[in-house]
Write a protein that holds these residues in place. Structure first.
Motif, PDB file in Angstrom:
ATOM      1  N   VAL A  20      -4.369   5.576   3.582  1.00 38.96           N
ATOM      2  CA  VAL A  20      -4.030   4.821   2.370  1.00 38.96           C
ATOM      3  C   VAL A  20      -4.378   5.672   1.147  1.00 38.96           C
ATOM      4  CG1 VAL A  20      -4.573   2.768   0.995  1.00 38.96           C
ATOM      5  CG2 VAL A  20      -4.354   2.581   3.490  1.00 38.96           C
ATOM      6  N   ASP A  46      -8.592   4.664   3.776  1.00 35.78           N
ATOM      7  CA  ASP A  46      -8.526   4.000   5.090  1.00 35.78           C
ATOM      8  C   ASP A  46      -7.434   4.637   5.953  1.00 35.78           C
ATOM      9  OD1 ASP A  46     -10.473   2.254   4.335  1.00 35.78           O
ATOM     10  OD2 ASP A  46      -9.199   0.465   4.264  1.00 35.78           O
ATOM     11  N   VAL A  68      -4.691   4.116   8.714  1.00 37.71           N
ATOM     12  CA  VAL A  68      -3.919   2.943   9.164  1.00 37.71           C
ATOM     13  C   VAL A  68      -2.739   3.380  10.022  1.00 37.71           C
ATOM     14  CG1 VAL A  68      -4.519   1.556   7.147  1.00 37.71           C
ATOM     15  CG2 VAL A  68      -2.478   3.003   7.075  1.00 37.71           C
ATOM     16  N   VAL A  97      -3.508   1.276  -3.489  1.00 36.17           N
ATOM     17  CA  VAL A  97      -3.135  -0.097  -3.126  1.00 36.17           C
ATOM     18  C   VAL A  97      -2.610  -0.826  -4.355  1.00 36.17           C
ATOM     19  CG1 VAL A  97      -4.844  -0.191  -1.254  1.00 36.17           C
ATOM     20  CG2 VAL A  97      -5.428  -1.110  -3.510  1.00 36.17           C
ATOM     21  N   VAL A 138       0.952   4.843   1.560  1.00 35.22           N
ATOM     22  CA  VAL A 138       0.317   5.568   2.662  1.00 35.22           C
ATOM     23  C   VAL A 138       0.799   7.015   2.661  1.00 35.22           C
ATOM     24  CG1 VAL A 138       0.091   5.738   5.185  1.00 35.22           C
ATOM     25  CG2 VAL A 138       0.060   3.493   4.073  1.00 35.22           C
ATOM     26  N   ALA A 153       1.180  -4.560   2.700  1.00 36.19           N
ATOM     27  CA  ALA A 153      -0.091  -4.273   3.387  1.00 36.19           C
ATOM     28  C   ALA A 153      -0.095  -4.867   4.791  1.00 36.19           C
ATOM     29  CB  ALA A 153      -1.250  -4.832   2.564  1.00 36.19           C
ATOM     30  N   PHE A 191      -7.271  -3.268   2.603  1.00 32.80           N
ATOM     31  CA  PHE A 191      -7.390  -1.805   2.669  1.00 32.80           C
ATOM     32  C   PHE A 191      -7.831  -1.241   1.332  1.00 32.80           C
ATOM     33  CE2 PHE A 191      -3.797  -3.002   5.481  1.00 32.80           C
ATOM     34  CZ  PHE A 191      -4.391  -2.689   6.696  1.00 32.80           C
ATOM     35  N   ARG A 192      -8.423  -0.042   1.420  1.00 31.81           N
ATOM     36  CA  ARG A 192      -8.745   0.690   0.205  1.00 31.81           C
ATOM     37  C   ARG A 192      -8.365   2.151   0.414  1.00 31.81           C
ATOM     38  NH1 ARG A 192     -15.156  -0.138   0.022  1.00 31.81           N
ATOM     39  NH2 ARG A 192     -14.429  -2.276   0.073  1.00 31.81           N
ATOM     40  N   VAL A 248       0.850  -1.187   0.000  1.00 33.60           N
ATOM     41  CA  VAL A 248       0.000   0.000   0.000  1.00 33.60           C
ATOM     42  C   VAL A 248       0.885   1.236   0.000  1.00 33.60           C
ATOM     43  CG1 VAL A 248      -1.987  -1.061   1.146  1.00 33.60           C
ATOM     44  CG2 VAL A 248      -0.210  -0.008   2.526  1.00 33.60           C
ATOM     45  N   THR A 252      -2.416  -1.940  10.237  1.00 33.82           N
ATOM     46  CA  THR A 252      -3.750  -2.308  10.701  1.00 33.82           C
ATOM     47  C   THR A 252      -4.557  -1.013  10.761  1.00 33.82           C
ATOM     48  OG1 THR A 252      -4.936  -3.566  12.387  1.00 33.82           O
ATOM     49  CG2 THR A 252      -3.217  -2.114  13.167  1.00 33.82           C
ATOM     50  N   HIS A 253      -5.895  -1.144  10.851  1.00 35.06           N
ATOM     51  CA  HIS A 253      -6.709   0.066  10.882  1.00 35.06           C
ATOM     52  C   HIS A 253      -6.444   0.862  12.156  1.00 35.06           C
ATOM     53  CE1 HIS A 253      -9.034  -2.133   7.761  1.00 35.06           C
ATOM     54  NE2 HIS A 253      -9.091  -0.907   7.267  1.00 35.06           N
TER      55      HIS A 253
END
Ligand SMILES: NC(=O)c1ccc[n+]([C@@H]2O[C@H](COP(=O)([O-])OP(=O)(O)OC[C@H]3O[C@@H](n4cnc5c(N)ncnc54)[C@H](OP(=O)(O)O)[C@@H]3O)[C@@H](O)[C@H]2O)c1
Length: 316
Positions: free
Chosen positions: A74, A88, A90, A77, A38, A111, A84-85, A36, A115-116
């Motif tokens: 995020v 999100d 994180v 991806v 970020v 990814a 994840f999208r 991902v 975590t969220h």
């Protein structure tokens, strides 16, 4: 490189003091399969950042971008990412040590690094937590298997690792003795320490005994001397170089365990840390925030070794 494809980052061309850190523009990374991208909103600063800045450590010669803590959003991806999208929120720790690079506007990582982010905390809080929480969790829960009612000694309990370790130990029902200079004892009590100990006025090895688990955040002589406060079968988990073979030899002689550990990125540990945050059992104390451009000031302050809680870079 035009501005859309670039990002601001804190880099260095030589090893040295905080003054070697400078803001540069680098190519913005793209997420590869299972990665991902970020957009970093906040990133903790840890002792490993200033140690690598000064001596290269695991990374060798610069240029490099430091930073392992991430809290952000995020942006994109790669192929294969289902968890994840874009959009999100994180948080996580980049793979230690070679995944470094969060002291920048964007970072890519597998990814599974993330975590969220719990809804109840902001990015500054979330950016403060990953490296120190994973360290404390892996030391106390995985290596030491800390149980309810056990007695734990946490050295430097007011520091980044220490103040999180205290909360994890309390959440597991342990009795916590924590060392700090006297001016920080009120803070120690506020985060749950049962017995604060002034390491400057008192020799812990003389007054503390019957300990099940020591979290050693100091290293050297402190590691060896910590073995002597353990009950038979107890364990010292050290997160620093322990100085000499004495650590292991003395442990064998005393019938206790001596463990040395290095933090490791792990999503399931991050998930348990996020759950502890969600249940109200874990909060970072953020001593000071700095804009990304002032990373050198954050390093200089951190390097004094007197921080209570965490220092965090905020990326606008
Ligand atoms: N192996 C790993 O995976 C790993 C992971 C994380 C961190 N680490 C290492 O662990 C160490 C601690 O990290 P950190 O983030 O907690 O550092 P930190 O936040 O910079 O620690 C600052 C705290 O240390 C306390 N302190 C300094 N000397 C002390 C002593 N002799 N006894 C008790 N407290 C003392 C200070 O309290 P006073 O002002 O009261 O002295 C201050 O509150 C660093 O060396 C770091 O590199 C290793």
């Amino acid at each position: 490189m035009n501005d859309v494809n670039t990002m601001r980052a804190i880099s260095q061309d030589t090893l040295g003091g905080p003054e070697v850190l400078k803001e540069v523009r680098l190519e913005r990374p793209e997420p590869r399969p299972n990665e991902v991208l970020v957009r970093v909103r906040a990133a903790g600063v840890n002792p490993t950042d200033w140690k690598h800045r000064a001596n290269g450590g695991f990374l060798g010669e610069p240029p490099f971008v430091l930073g392992w803590d991430v809290s952000g959003v995020v942006e994109a991806v790669g192929i294969g990412v289902a968890a994840f999208r874009p959009g999100d929120e994180v948080f996580g720790m980049l793979s230690y040590p070679f995944g470094h690079g969060s002291h920048a506007e964007y970072v890519t990582a597998p990814a599974r690094t993330f975590t969220h982010k719990p809804d109840g905390i902001d990015h500054v809080q979330a950016g403060a937590l990953p490296l120190v929480s994973l360290t404390a969790w892996q030391a106390l829960v995985e290596r030491a298997d800390l149980r309810p009612g056990q007695r734990v000694l946490i050295h430097a309990a007011a520091g980044g690792v220490g103040h999180v370790a205290v909360q994890i130990a309390k959440a597991r029902g342990a009795y916590v003795i924590g060392t700090a200079s006297a001016g920080k004892h009120e803070f120690l009590r506020s985060i749950g320490v049962d017995e604060p100990l002034d390491y400057r006025g008192t020799d812990f090895a003389e007054v503390v005994k019957d300990i099940d688990v020591v979290l050693d955040t100091i290293g050297g002589e402190t590691s060896v001397r910590s073995l002597r406060v353990l009950r038979p079968g107890g364990v010292v988990v050290s997160i620093l170089p322990v100085g000499s073979a004495d650590f292991y030899e003395e442990a064998e002689r005393l019938g206790v365990r001596a463990v040395r550990m290095l933090v490791d990125a792990d999503r399931s540990d991050m998930r348990q840390i996020a759950e502890l945050v969600e249940s109200g059992g874990l909060r970072a104390t953020v001593a000071k925030t700095f804009p990304l451009a002032d990373a050198a000031q954050a390093h200089a302050l951190g390097e004094t070794g007197r921080t209570t809680g965490k220092l965090v870079l905020v990326v606008d």
